[in-house]
Motif scaffolding. Structure first.
Motif, PDB file in Angstrom:
ATOM      1  N   ILE A  73      57.907 -14.379 -10.713  1.00 54.52           N
ATOM      2  CA  ILE A  73      58.182 -15.802 -10.545  1.00 54.52           C
ATOM      3  C   ILE A  73      59.692 -15.986 -10.594  1.00 54.52           C
ATOM      4  O   ILE A  73      60.346 -15.520 -11.531  1.00 54.52           O
ATOM      5  CB  ILE A  73      57.511 -16.663 -11.634  1.00 54.52           C
ATOM      6  N   HIS A  76      50.525 -21.566 -11.464  1.00 53.56           N
ATOM      7  CA  HIS A  76      50.829 -20.559 -10.437  1.00 53.56           C
ATOM      8  C   HIS A  76      49.705 -19.527 -10.339  1.00 53.56           C
ATOM      9  O   HIS A  76      49.313 -19.117  -9.235  1.00 53.56           O
ATOM     10  CB  HIS A  76      52.151 -19.855 -10.748  1.00 53.56           C
ATOM     11  N   THR A  90      52.978 -18.542  -3.940  1.00 47.60           N
ATOM     12  CA  THR A  90      52.848 -19.952  -4.307  1.00 47.60           C
ATOM     13  C   THR A  90      54.214 -20.587  -4.483  1.00 47.60           C
ATOM     14  O   THR A  90      55.163 -19.941  -4.948  1.00 47.60           O
ATOM     15  CB  THR A  90      52.040 -20.111  -5.600  1.00 47.60           C
ATOM     16  N   GLY A 108      55.905 -24.106  -6.096  1.00 49.10           N
ATOM     17  CA  GLY A 108      55.641 -25.255  -6.940  1.00 49.10           C
ATOM     18  C   GLY A 108      56.508 -26.454  -6.614  1.00 49.10           C
ATOM     19  O   GLY A 108      57.284 -26.461  -5.660  1.00 49.10           O
ATOM     20  N   CYS A 119      51.563 -25.333  -4.553  1.00 45.78           N
ATOM     21  CA  CYS A 119      51.126 -25.369  -5.954  1.00 45.78           C
ATOM     22  C   CYS A 119      51.803 -26.543  -6.661  1.00 45.78           C
ATOM     23  O   CYS A 119      52.684 -26.364  -7.502  1.00 45.78           O
ATOM     24  CB  CYS A 119      51.486 -24.044  -6.630  1.00 45.78           C
ATOM     25  N   ALA A 168      52.456 -26.758 -10.580  1.00 43.96           N
ATOM     26  CA  ALA A 168      53.502 -25.971 -11.242  1.00 43.96           C
ATOM     27  C   ALA A 168      54.821 -26.728 -11.102  1.00 43.96           C
ATOM     28  O   ALA A 168      55.574 -26.535 -10.149  1.00 43.96           O
ATOM     29  CB  ALA A 168      53.603 -24.580 -10.624  1.00 43.96           C
TER      30      ALA A 168
END
Length: 312
Positions: free
Chosen positions: A91, A107, A125, A127, A199, A202
């Motif tokens: 991430i 996530h 993903t 956010g 997403c 998130a």
């Protein structure tokens, strides 16, 4: 699913503390797909005491692993973070991002949905990022239309399997000035067939200090740097899509040239209006108006850099 949260940082100690405390207080669901996480902080040659502070307060941040490099820029810092990471999923967030408690779980859930929906692991993903200048309680900021992003891959808030970063070749460290290193990697990820999974749950709050007129010279310099890096982006991927992204089209010259009356509306002529807005408690509106002439500087910068590249 073990997450390595990679955070490059450079002279952002006050907001970095909020960033790390939020990451340390993550809530995972029962039977979560997340087996654990670490926070890989890469200090990019900070001079504000960041490293000493982290070493002194290590007990308060049990998930943090700290690495250092000389000031080489965020692309090199993220690459070092990926190299040192233990996780199978990475991430990326910035060191001025403060996340909610369910950030990691959101996530993970979105990645699981993406894997099931596509039948493939070629997913990542992205956010929500909400901009705020509220330092005391950044997470109190509401979502605004200006927070909407159509970016395919941006490192402010993204989760991806480590293997795809490595197959794409990680970040190009020639992007040492401001801008484009993450979107350029995104082009290579798209060529590998990766699909973006939105997403929105998130959520990260991207803090920046309230806009003041004193910031304008550095903002102009960033736009010129962004123009130079935009040309490098285009040299690697000479497509119309990239020209649109970096604002190297006749449309952008007409748009921002027209809105600034050929540069007549600039940091000097617009200073009285911007100062009035700031003094009346509207620094964000002042910044959005300033973006008109900042974009003109960017367009001029990208064309100047392109001419220089063509002549060399």
């Amino acid at each position: 699913m073990f997450f390595s949260v990679v955070i490059p940082t450079y002279n952002r100690k006050p907001i970095l503390e909020k960033c790390l405390r939020a990451m340390e207080h993550q809530t995972l669901a029962p039977q979560s797909a997340v087996t654990g996480y670490e926070i890989v902080v890469v200090d990019d040659g900070s001079t504000d005491g960041t490293v000493t502070w982290l070493q002194t307060h290590a007990a308060a941040f049990p998930h943090v692993r700290l690495f250092e490099q000389t000031h080489l820029g965020p692309a090199a810092a993220r690459n070092l973070g990926v190299e040192k990471a233990k996780g199978d999923y990475i991430i990326f967030i910035d060191s001025d991002l403060v996340v909610l408690a369910g950030f990691l779980q959101a996530h993970a859930d979105a990645l699981q949905r993406g894997l099931q929906a596509t039948g493939s692991d070629r997913v990542f993903t992205y956010g929500t990022v909400i901009n705020t200048c509220n330092f005391e309680t950044p997470t109190a900021e509401p979502f605004k239309i200006t927070d909407y992003s159509r970016a395919y891959f941006a490192t402010g808030n993204v989760a991806i399997a480590r293997q795809w970063l490595e197959k794409a070749g990680l970040f190009d460290t020639r992007f040492q000035l401001y801008g484009w290193e993450d979107l350029e990697l995104g082009v290579r990820l798209k060529q590998l067939g990766l699909k973006l999974i939105s997403c929105p749950e998130a959520v990260g709050y991207h803090w920046h200090p309230p806009f003041t007129l004193d910031q304008i010279p550095s903002l102009i310099d960033k736009e010129i740097q962004r123009g130079r890096m935009g040309v490098l982006f285009y040299q690697k991927h000479p497509t119309w899509d990239v020209r649109l992204m970096i604002q190297m089209t006749w449309l952008h010259r007409i748009l921002w040239g027209g809105l600034t009356l050929g540069g007549a509306l600039n940091e000097r002529t617009m200073a009285p209006l911007l100062r009035w807005l700031i003094n009346h408690g509207k620094p964000q509106l002042a910044l959005e108006i300033a973006r008109i002439f900042l974009n003109w500087y960017n367009v001029q910068g990208v064309y100047a850099a392109y001419r220089e590249a063509q002549s060399s």
